[in-house]
Structures are given as structure tokens and as C-alpha cells.
Design an enzyme around this catalytic site. Sequence first.
Site, PDB file in Angstrom:
ATOM      1  N   ASP A  24      18.045 -18.717 -70.124  1.00 25.00           N
ATOM      2  CA  ASP A  24      17.730 -20.072 -70.594  1.00 25.00           C
ATOM      3  C   ASP A  24      17.291 -20.898 -69.388  1.00 25.00           C
ATOM      4  O   ASP A  24      18.051 -21.067 -68.436  1.00 25.00           O
ATOM      5  CB  ASP A  24      18.964 -20.689 -71.268  1.00 25.00           C
ATOM      6  CG  ASP A  24      18.666 -22.056 -71.871  1.00 25.00           C
ATOM      7  OD1 ASP A  24      18.851 -22.213 -73.082  1.00 25.00           O
ATOM      8  OD2 ASP A  24      18.270 -22.972 -71.120  1.00 25.00           O
ATOM      9  N   ASP A 124      11.945 -21.979 -74.028  1.00 28.89           N
ATOM     10  CA  ASP A 124      12.657 -21.799 -72.755  1.00 28.89           C
ATOM     11  C   ASP A 124      13.762 -20.745 -72.773  1.00 28.89           C
ATOM     12  O   ASP A 124      14.616 -20.737 -71.893  1.00 28.89           O
ATOM     13  CB  ASP A 124      13.185 -23.155 -72.242  1.00 28.89           C
ATOM     14  CG  ASP A 124      14.573 -23.491 -72.736  1.00 28.89           C
ATOM     15  OD1 ASP A 124      14.886 -23.136 -73.889  1.00 28.89           O
ATOM     16  OD2 ASP A 124      15.338 -24.098 -71.975  1.00 28.89           O
ATOM     17  N   GLU A 125      13.740 -19.847 -73.768  1.00 29.79           N
ATOM     18  CA  GLU A 125      14.781 -18.826 -73.835  1.00 29.79           C
ATOM     19  C   GLU A 125      14.209 -17.456 -74.151  1.00 29.79           C
ATOM     20  O   GLU A 125      13.220 -17.351 -74.868  1.00 29.79           O
ATOM     21  CB  GLU A 125      15.776 -19.146 -74.963  1.00 29.79           C
ATOM     22  CG  GLU A 125      16.710 -20.262 -74.621  1.00 29.79           C
ATOM     23  CD  GLU A 125      17.566 -20.676 -75.802  1.00 29.79           C
ATOM     24  OE1 GLU A 125      17.940 -19.793 -76.608  1.00 29.79           O
ATOM     25  OE2 GLU A 125      17.846 -21.872 -75.921  1.00 29.79           O
TER      26      GLU A 125
HETATM   27  N1  DCP Z   1      14.183 -30.361 -76.186  1.00 31.55           N
HETATM   28  C1  DCP Z   1      13.724 -31.467 -76.896  1.00 31.55           C
HETATM   29  N2  DCP Z   1      14.593 -32.184 -77.701  1.00 31.55           N
HETATM   30  C2  DCP Z   1      15.896 -31.826 -77.798  1.00 31.55           C
HETATM   31  C3  DCP Z   1      16.384 -30.676 -77.107  1.00 31.55           C
HETATM   32  C4  DCP Z   1      15.478 -29.979 -76.299  1.00 31.55           C
HETATM   33  O1  DCP Z   1      12.542 -31.803 -76.802  1.00 31.55           O
HETATM   34  N3  DCP Z   1      16.739 -32.539 -78.574  1.00 31.55           N
HETATM   35  C5  DCP Z   1      13.235 -29.630 -75.315  1.00 31.55           C
HETATM   36  C6  DCP Z   1      13.324 -30.158 -73.918  1.00 31.55           C
HETATM   37  C7  DCP Z   1      14.100 -29.113 -73.152  1.00 31.55           C
HETATM   38  C8  DCP Z   1      13.764 -27.840 -73.892  1.00 31.55           C
HETATM   39  O2  DCP Z   1      13.542 -28.240 -75.250  1.00 31.55           O
HETATM   40  O3  DCP Z   1      13.737 -29.064 -71.787  1.00 31.55           O
HETATM   41  C9  DCP Z   1      14.856 -26.787 -73.813  1.00 31.55           C
HETATM   42  O4  DCP Z   1      16.034 -27.275 -74.420  1.00 31.55           O
HETATM   43  P1  DCP Z   1      17.475 -26.927 -73.868  1.00 31.55           P
HETATM   44  O5  DCP Z   1      18.427 -27.271 -74.951  1.00 31.55           O
HETATM   45  O6  DCP Z   1      17.503 -25.554 -73.326  1.00 31.55           O
HETATM   46  O7  DCP Z   1      17.723 -27.993 -72.730  1.00 31.55           O
HETATM   47  P2  DCP Z   1      17.205 -28.042 -71.237  1.00 31.55           P
HETATM   48  O8  DCP Z   1      16.478 -26.830 -70.824  1.00 31.55           O
HETATM   49  O9  DCP Z   1      16.453 -29.321 -71.058  1.00 31.55           O
HETATM   50  O10 DCP Z   1      18.557 -28.203 -70.431  1.00 31.55           O
HETATM   51  P3  DCP Z   1      19.639 -27.078 -70.025  1.00 31.55           P
HETATM   52  O11 DCP Z   1      19.571 -26.987 -68.542  1.00 31.55           O
HETATM   53  O12 DCP Z   1      20.929 -27.673 -70.481  1.00 31.55           O
HETATM   54  O13 DCP Z   1      19.263 -25.819 -70.730  1.00 31.55           O
HETATM   55 CA    CA Z   2      17.295 -24.750 -71.166  1.00 32.01          CA
HETATM   56 CA    CA Z   3      17.301 -23.559 -74.516  1.00 25.05          CA
END
Ligand code: DCP
Ligand code: CA
Ligand code: CA
Length: 383
Positions: A24, A124-125
Site C-alpha cells: 500500500d 495505490d495497492e
Molecule cells: N483517497 C481519496 N479519498 C479518500 C480516501 C483516499 O481520494 N476518502 C485517495 C487519496 C489517497 C489514495 O486514495 O492518497 C489512497 O488511499 P489510502 O487510503 O491508501 O490513503 P493514503 O495512501 O493517502 O494514506 P496511507 O499512507 O494511510 O495509506
Molecule cells: Ca495508501
Molecule cells: Ca490504499
Amino acid sequence: MAHGFSALNTEVTTLQTRVIILVDLDYFFAQAEELRNPALKGKPVVVGMYSGRTADSGAVSTSNYEARKYGVKSGIPLFLAKKRLEGTEAVFLPVDYNYYEQISGKIMQILREYADGFEQVGIDEAYLDVTKRTGGDFEAAKTLVQEMKRAVKSQVGVTFSAGIAPNKLVAKIASDVQKPDGVTAVLPSEVERFLAPLPVDKLLGVGRKTSAKMASLGIKTIGDLARYDPQRLIEVFGKTLGAYFHNAANGIDNEPVQEAGEAESISRISTLKEDTRDIVAIIEKTGQQVEEIGKEIAQRGVRFKQVGIIAVMTDLTAKTRIQTLEQPTNDLEVLRKTVREIFEKYLSESQLEIRRVGVKIAQLTKEETQQKQLTSFFQPSNV
Ligand code: DCP
Ligand code: CA
Ligand code: CA
């Protein structure tokens, strides 16, 4: 069994404990922004989806870890994020999805090289099945993750967190334990202890409503759920969900890591000339559907491992029945025969007339991957 398929819903038997990795990407949209503008590093960065109504209306897509210290996270309103970050050097940026997809694509290409089986989920996964190349060894998998981290960092400049576990369910939960840039491995012998203290909403499919319902039954942790009478769970949540909750809480998950396309299905459904229970009329209709499906699989070069029928009854309820073959095939004769068998069995179980019928194939694999799998499968292991 002459044509090589088995009874209803044959489960894939697991010969060996699997080693599954979930990667992730860390604070992905915000990290991608830091990548193209390193001056952002160290400052709170907020990527937002601007609705455009007023300058600050919209929600936070994600934020970097500096911004998270101020309680700014995915989903909160942008005006609230602005307020919480007042007086800081915070930078607010709009979502640039095309750019994030480019970065994601590069990373996925690198990761794919480290996997026997690869499945990207969202932007992102990705799940990696590394059972074969690690020989089932979790230490080897940890080393592999470190190599992957170095490769992605040096070739793209992005960090990720990973979970290593015997299945997708546990790998996903494990990936969340140490962030950013972390790795958490959960050995098969540790699964139960790892899951037990976690709140039930860590499980996929347990949202606010379900966790409230579970709380009313005295179930707060995954351990509580694992010990709960499965029969009772089925009474409360229905057969499918109840069984899923019971298995998931016990760390049981046999979902294979599969390429996105493999999860797809191809189906055709159409209305019969008249409502009927006549197998001849049904087979005439599904025969045409099999021909059409045949054209599509030839075009796409795929094989199927699952055959399903759809029957829409005169009261408009739709029923499906699925049969899993022993191995993937592109043989339309097998498809025709299986469809007929499932319909015959179905008609013997139901009294209602049928209005619409359909054929569906699933668990699709590309011809070339299939060949690769077959070769490695038949390779003698003791030479
Ligand atoms: N995303 C979004 N709205 C949300 C959740 C996520 O647009 N409510 C988008 C932005 C994030 C991406 O999806 O960058 C990936 O979501 P993740 O839940 O994996 O969160 P992040 O990668 O941002 O943070 P982490 O480091 O906790 O994985
Ligand atoms: Ca992420
Ligand atoms: Ca994710």
C-alpha cells in the site's frame, strides 16, 4: 467426469501455506505531489477534491503525515482542514489523477516483477503471491519486500508499507500496522493472536451499521467474533455474510491473488419466446448464448473455469447456479454440456416457470498465462 469437471462448487485445494504480500503506497496523492515538487517536503500537504461551489468547498482526498499531526485526513471538509492548519506553511493542491496514475503505473510494473501472481487493487495497492519464489518462507518474503522497497524508492522515489501473511485478508490488515515505510509479517501460527484484539471494523465488509449490530450481540473484537456461535451469526446476518464473518474472524481466506481481468466474467441473458420449464426450449436459447460467448472468448484469448446459469422466473426473481470446472477450458462443448446439466438439476429443484435465461462464465484466464501455469505445474520437482 469424462469431460473433466467436477461436482458443484469444487473448492481450490491449497497444497501449501501461501505467502501473500499487500503493498500500500504511503499517503499516495500527497507523496506523488512531493515527488514532483520536493520543496513541499516537511510542510503539511493537503490534496483536495474541490467541488468548485466556493473556493474552499470540497473534501480532503489525502494529506501527508505532517498535516495528519493536525488532524487533517481523508474525507474531512477542506474548510476544516484550512482551519486546523492555520498559521502553518500548509500547501493545498487539487487532485491530479492522471499524474498519480502514471506514477502508480510505474510502481506496479516494478512490483509485478517480484510476484508469481499479481493483482492491483485501486490506484495505490497490490497483492503479490510470492509463495513459489519464497518457497513458502516468510523470512525470504521479508527480504523480498526490502528489495522491492529499494527498487521503488530508487527508480520512482516513493515509499510504501506492506503486510505479509498467509492470505489476502490478513496481509491487508497487517499492512496498516506500521506506516509509513513499514512492513508487518504475520506468520500462519500468529494469525489468531494478531487478529483477536483488533476491533471488528478492521474486517472488510464490517462498516458502522454492522459493527453496531455486532456490539449489540456483545461482539467488539475480532476475537469475540471468532468465538461467537457460527449458527447464530448465520441467523443474524444470513448464510453468506454469517459464514464470511466467521471465517474472516478466524483468519480463514482462500481468495486467490488474480489479475484484474481474471476476476471478470462474460455473460449473456435473454427472454424466452414464452414462459416455460421445457429443457429443449431453454437449451435452444442458451445454445445461442454459448455461441456468442464463444466468439468473445476466442477474440479475447481467454479460458474459463466457472460456468453459471441465470434463470429469471415468472415472478421476476433471478436465480443463479454455478459450477466450477477442474481446469480452465475454452471448449464450447464443455460449456454447452455444463449449462445443460445445471439447468436440468435446477428444473428438478424448482416448480416455477422460467421467463429469461442466461449463461455466464467466470474465473477467466489469458491463454498464455494458462500455458505458463501448466508448464510449471507439470515440471518434475525432483530432478
Ligand atoms: N483517497 C481519496 N479519498 C479518500 C480516501 C483516499 O481520494 N476518502 C485517495 C487519496 C489517497 C489514495 O486514495 O492518497 C489512497 O488511499 P489510502 O487510503 O491508501 O490513503 P493514503 O495512501 O493517502 O494514506 P496511507 O499512507 O494511510 O495509506
Ligand atoms: Ca495508501
Ligand atoms: Ca490504499
